[in-house]
Design a protein around this motif. Sequence first.
Motif, PDB file in Angstrom:
ATOM      1  N   LEU A  25       6.390  -2.333  -0.353  1.00 10.62           N
ATOM      2  CA  LEU A  25       6.079  -2.640  -1.752  1.00 10.62           C
ATOM      3  C   LEU A  25       5.587  -1.399  -2.473  1.00 10.62           C
ATOM      4  CD1 LEU A  25       5.605  -4.814  -4.014  1.00 10.62           C
ATOM      5  CD2 LEU A  25       3.267  -4.968  -3.128  1.00 10.62           C
ATOM      6  N   GLY A  26       4.711  -0.652  -1.796  1.00  9.36           N
ATOM      7  CA  GLY A  26       4.213   0.599  -2.355  1.00  9.36           C
ATOM      8  C   GLY A  26       3.600   0.443  -3.720  1.00  9.36           C
ATOM      9  N   ASN A  27       4.069   1.219  -4.669  1.00  9.47           N
ATOM     10  CA  ASN A  27       3.549   1.190  -6.029  1.00  9.47           C
ATOM     11  C   ASN A  27       4.400   0.337  -6.969  1.00  9.47           C
ATOM     12  OD1 ASN A  27       1.293   3.017  -5.631  1.00  9.47           O
ATOM     13  ND2 ASN A  27       2.833   4.636  -5.372  1.00  9.47           N
ATOM     14  N   ASN A  28       5.296  -0.464  -6.390  1.00 10.38           N
ATOM     15  CA  ASN A  28       6.184  -1.292  -7.189  1.00 10.38           C
ATOM     16  C   ASN A  28       5.575  -2.671  -7.445  1.00 10.38           C
ATOM     17  OD1 ASN A  28       8.340   0.720  -7.091  1.00 10.38           O
ATOM     18  ND2 ASN A  28       8.559   0.111  -4.939  1.00 10.38           N
ATOM     19  N   ALA A  29       6.111  -3.364  -8.399  1.00  8.01           N
ATOM     20  CA  ALA A  29       5.628  -4.714  -8.717  1.00  8.01           C
ATOM     21  C   ALA A  29       6.123  -5.735  -7.708  1.00  8.01           C
ATOM     22  CB  ALA A  29       6.084  -5.110 -10.118  1.00  8.01           C
ATOM     23  N   SER A  30       7.304  -5.505  -7.117  1.00  9.43           N
ATOM     24  CA  SER A  30       7.850  -6.429  -6.131  1.00  9.43           C
ATOM     25  C   SER A  30       8.818  -5.666  -5.237  1.00  9.43           C
ATOM     26  CB  SER A  30       8.572  -7.599  -6.805  1.00  9.43           C
ATOM     27  OG  SER A  30       9.690  -7.133  -7.544  1.00  9.43           O
ATOM     28  N   THR A  31       9.175  -6.290  -4.121  1.00  9.23           N
ATOM     29  CA  THR A  31      10.161  -5.691  -3.226  1.00  9.23           C
ATOM     30  C   THR A  31      11.020  -6.786  -2.617  1.00  9.23           C
ATOM     31  OG1 THR A  31      10.498  -4.269  -1.280  1.00  9.23           O
ATOM     32  CG2 THR A  31       8.621  -5.752  -1.215  1.00  9.23           C
ATOM     33  N   ALA A  32      12.286  -6.434  -2.377  1.00  8.38           N
ATOM     34  CA  ALA A  32      13.199  -7.304  -1.639  1.00  8.38           C
ATOM     35  C   ALA A  32      13.658  -6.592  -0.375  1.00  8.38           C
ATOM     36  CB  ALA A  32      14.389  -7.695  -2.505  1.00  8.38           C
ATOM     37  N   ASP A  33      12.857  -5.626   0.082  1.00  4.24           N
ATOM     38  CA  ASP A  33      13.171  -4.892   1.312  1.00  4.24           C
ATOM     39  C   ASP A  33      13.456  -5.897   2.435  1.00  4.24           C
ATOM     40  OD1 ASP A  33      12.503  -1.992   2.811  1.00  4.24           O
ATOM     41  OD2 ASP A  33      12.096  -3.751   4.047  1.00  4.24           O
ATOM     42  N   ALA A  34      14.607  -5.710   3.090  1.00  3.31           N
ATOM     43  CA  ALA A  34      15.068  -6.713   4.066  1.00  3.31           C
ATOM     44  C   ALA A  34      14.114  -6.857   5.245  1.00  3.31           C
ATOM     45  CB  ALA A  34      16.472  -6.342   4.556  1.00  3.31           C
ATOM     46  N   LEU A  35      13.609  -5.736   5.760  1.00  2.27           N
ATOM     47  CA  LEU A  35      12.714  -5.809   6.919  1.00  2.27           C
ATOM     48  C   LEU A  35      11.364  -6.392   6.529  1.00  2.27           C
ATOM     49  CD1 LEU A  35      12.655  -5.195   9.929  1.00  2.27           C
ATOM     50  CD2 LEU A  35      11.763  -2.912   9.393  1.00  2.27           C
ATOM     51  N   ALA A  36      10.903  -6.085   5.312  1.00  8.67           N
ATOM     52  CA  ALA A  36       9.647  -6.665   4.828  1.00  8.67           C
ATOM     53  C   ALA A  36       9.764  -8.184   4.715  1.00  8.67           C
ATOM     54  CB  ALA A  36       9.269  -6.058   3.480  1.00  8.67           C
ATOM     55  N   LEU A  37      10.854  -8.648   4.096  1.00  8.52           N
ATOM     56  CA  LEU A  37      11.069 -10.088   3.956  1.00  8.52           C
ATOM     57  C   LEU A  37      11.227 -10.767   5.315  1.00  8.52           C
ATOM     58  CD1 LEU A  37      13.449 -10.165   0.880  1.00  8.52           C
ATOM     59  CD2 LEU A  37      11.229 -11.304   1.036  1.00  8.52           C
ATOM     60  N   SER A  38      11.932 -10.106   6.211  1.00  7.90           N
ATOM     61  CA  SER A  38      12.142 -10.677   7.540  1.00  7.90           C
ATOM     62  C   SER A  38      10.814 -10.905   8.254  1.00  7.90           C
ATOM     63  CB  SER A  38      13.033  -9.746   8.374  1.00  7.90           C
ATOM     64  OG  SER A  38      13.089 -10.178   9.712  1.00  7.90           O
ATOM     65  N   GLY A  39       9.944  -9.901   8.236  1.00  8.75           N
ATOM     66  CA  GLY A  39       8.662 -10.016   8.924  1.00  8.75           C
ATOM     67  C   GLY A  39       7.759 -11.070   8.321  1.00  8.75           C
ATOM     68  N   PRO A  89      10.490 -19.796   3.329  1.00  7.36           N
ATOM     69  CA  PRO A  89      10.571 -18.329   3.224  1.00  7.36           C
ATOM     70  C   PRO A  89      10.565 -17.862   1.774  1.00  7.36           C
ATOM     71  CG  PRO A  89      12.713 -19.250   3.776  1.00  7.36           C
ATOM     72  CD  PRO A  89      11.740 -20.394   3.827  1.00  7.36           C
ATOM     73  N   LYS A  90      10.248 -16.581   1.610  1.00 10.77           N
ATOM     74  CA  LYS A  90      10.253 -15.931   0.296  1.00 10.77           C
ATOM     75  C   LYS A  90      11.551 -15.151   0.112  1.00 10.77           C
ATOM     76  CE  LYS A  90       5.832 -16.662  -1.020  1.00 10.77           C
ATOM     77  NZ  LYS A  90       5.394 -17.178  -2.329  1.00 10.77           N
ATOM     78  N   THR A  91      11.942 -14.951  -1.140  1.00 16.13           N
ATOM     79  CA  THR A  91      13.121 -14.123  -1.444  1.00 16.13           C
ATOM     80  C   THR A  91      12.734 -12.763  -1.996  1.00 16.13           C
ATOM     81  OG1 THR A  91      13.278 -15.168  -3.624  1.00 16.13           O
ATOM     82  CG2 THR A  91      14.608 -16.114  -1.836  1.00 16.13           C
ATOM     83  N   THR A  92      11.530 -12.645  -2.539  1.00 16.98           N
ATOM     84  CA  THR A  92      10.960 -11.362  -2.948  1.00 16.98           C
ATOM     85  C   THR A  92       9.469 -11.414  -2.624  1.00 16.98           C
ATOM     86  OG1 THR A  92      10.499 -12.116  -5.205  1.00 16.98           O
ATOM     87  CG2 THR A  92      12.612 -10.981  -4.825  1.00 16.98           C
ATOM     88  N   LEU A  93       8.849 -10.239  -2.608  1.00 17.97           N
ATOM     89  CA  LEU A  93       7.431 -10.152  -2.294  1.00 17.97           C
ATOM     90  C   LEU A  93       6.697  -9.341  -3.347  1.00 17.97           C
ATOM     91  CD1 LEU A  93       7.699  -9.298   1.524  1.00 17.97           C
ATOM     92  CD2 LEU A  93       6.975 -11.494   0.546  1.00 17.97           C
ATOM     93  N   THR A  94       5.564  -9.860  -3.803  1.00 14.58           N
ATOM     94  CA  THR A  94       4.646  -9.131  -4.673  1.00 14.58           C
ATOM     95  C   THR A  94       3.379  -8.836  -3.875  1.00 14.58           C
ATOM     96  OG1 THR A  94       3.553 -11.135  -5.463  1.00 14.58           O
ATOM     97  CG2 THR A  94       5.531 -10.406  -6.670  1.00 14.58           C
ATOM     98  N   TYR A  95       2.481  -8.061  -4.475  1.00 11.48           N
ATOM     99  CA  TYR A  95       1.210  -7.818  -3.806  1.00 11.48           C
ATOM    100  C   TYR A  95       0.460  -9.130  -3.596  1.00 11.48           C
ATOM    101  CZ  TYR A  95      -3.511  -6.351  -2.755  1.00 11.48           C
ATOM    102  OH  TYR A  95      -4.732  -6.215  -2.153  1.00 11.48           O
ATOM    103  N   ALA A  96       0.510 -10.008  -4.579  1.00  8.74           N
ATOM    104  CA  ALA A  96      -0.172 -11.297  -4.446  1.00  8.74           C
ATOM    105  C   ALA A  96       0.367 -12.094  -3.255  1.00  8.74           C
ATOM    106  CB  ALA A  96      -0.031 -12.109  -5.732  1.00  8.74           C
TER     107      ALA A  96
END
Length: 543
Positions: free
Chosen positions: A401-415, A427-434
């Motif tokens: 996610l880093g400094n972005n508002a959201s991420t759809a990184d495949a490995l992040a979502l998988s974990g 499951p989620k399709t995108t991830l935010t810091y929240a």
Amino acid sequence: MKTKKIIYKVLLIALPFVWTSCSDLLDVEPQDRITKENFYKSESDFQAATGPLYNKVWFDFNDKFYYGLGDGRAANLYAPFSDYVYPFTDLTETGLTGPLVSAWGSLYNVVQQSNNVIIGINSSTVNESLKSKYIAEARFMRGTAYWYLASLWGDVIISTDPRELVKNPIVNKNPLKDVYEFAMRDLEYAAKYLPETAGQSGRLTRYSAFGMLSRVYLSYSGISDNPNSGSRNQEYLDLAKKAAEKVITSGPYTLMPNYADLFMVENNNNSESMFALQWVPNGDYGVNNTQQAYFAFSSDITGDDAAWGYWTRASYNVLQEYESKDARRKATWMGDDDFYPEISKSNGGYTVDHAKDFLTVKKGVVGSTKDNSKITRMNSALNTYMLRLGEVYLNYAEAALGNNASTADALALSGVNKLRVRAGLDPKTTLTYADIIHERRVELCMEGQYWYDLVRRSYYKQQEVVNYVTGQNRGTVTPILYDSATNAVAVDATKSTSSRAIGVIDATIFVLPYPESELVQNPLLRENPVPYQFTEERIKDLF
């Protein structure tokens, strides 16, 4: 730092206690007589020397501080009559608060015992590759202890040789950034020289070090001269991501299929455990896990008088985090009518029977000796998780996610989705810091982690975290009603709220006071920190 008296104690016990404090999972063959001349001569000696680094030196940290700080200070835990919890929850701790003083001493015992091991092994004539393997084990422990010290106290004293502190215990502390860098160097060394797989059940691997590095890099990425910069250093976010990815794609660890099984004595050193404190079944005081005694709300659970957890409860704030189908709640907190087949087995299991207006601790509560012969009075025999694969998945997601508002990184979502699906959630399709901080809070709840998540955020979004802590309304005790079947928490409108006095919520809450005894014996702790002089290069060929 450590007082002269305690430093002497560390030096005196350095050899003798290695024979008495090892877990049965880290057994070695003892010798009748121990001298400098016959120690550090073989791998079994090295195993004996590093064995106590998995339990005895961490005892005072584990006993009350692990959860009192990690969960109490984060307002996961509400224990209004437990002086090892409420000073942290109420933000009123001082340099005289007992668990704080004990934790400082315990963490420096880890440091100095690790130093003793490193010095001893370095003086050995055993081949260099074997020496490096066990030095790496000690450096992992020392680096982990310094991550805790930096996260809790900021500027602290870096020490590599307790003999020097015996000569002169009045020394300058070192700045936060240097303490983090010291921890990173230790853990990078560990990642290079620890083995691919554990030689004995419960011991570290190089992937344990990569996992811990993902945590430390993630913390360090937010540190700058401006605690409200709003962004993190991309170089260290990338390193955190790479370290976590090493674990996920190359390491030997896999998730346990059932979340609740993580907290069963028979599943110590399971496939998900990457670093756990190894407590000795039927072990003496100092190598036992006391936590069940403080958590269990009834002697019906423990089978003895050590069950003091009736008023050690889930906070209203944390109960609001659980989604309706989240199985992690029942594995973490006991609600009325919850059933646990692993407790009171001879009676067919245990059904919680207390009022619906509170929940007590389940995680760490394992039953009586009749349920498992390894359990004894004030010793659950349950390992203490210091790092497990679930956290590494979340570390990767936060770094991605880093400094972005959201991420759809495949490995992040998988974990993250593996954790959610295991918990019975969609499951989620995108991830935010929240999303990520929510998962961290419920996945690792009562594993001593959430306060450190808030500290990490405070390095670059301090005011946001101050506002968040303020919004937890710690000074208001809200009466609740809880439905265990649906994880639904509601305000009990038939009862009135009450208030508690809490400390001031501002930037000072992110740094603990030094123990008063240390300030007296080392007045330089009150002075500005002095930069540490590093004598080795960073290892740069890990990725």
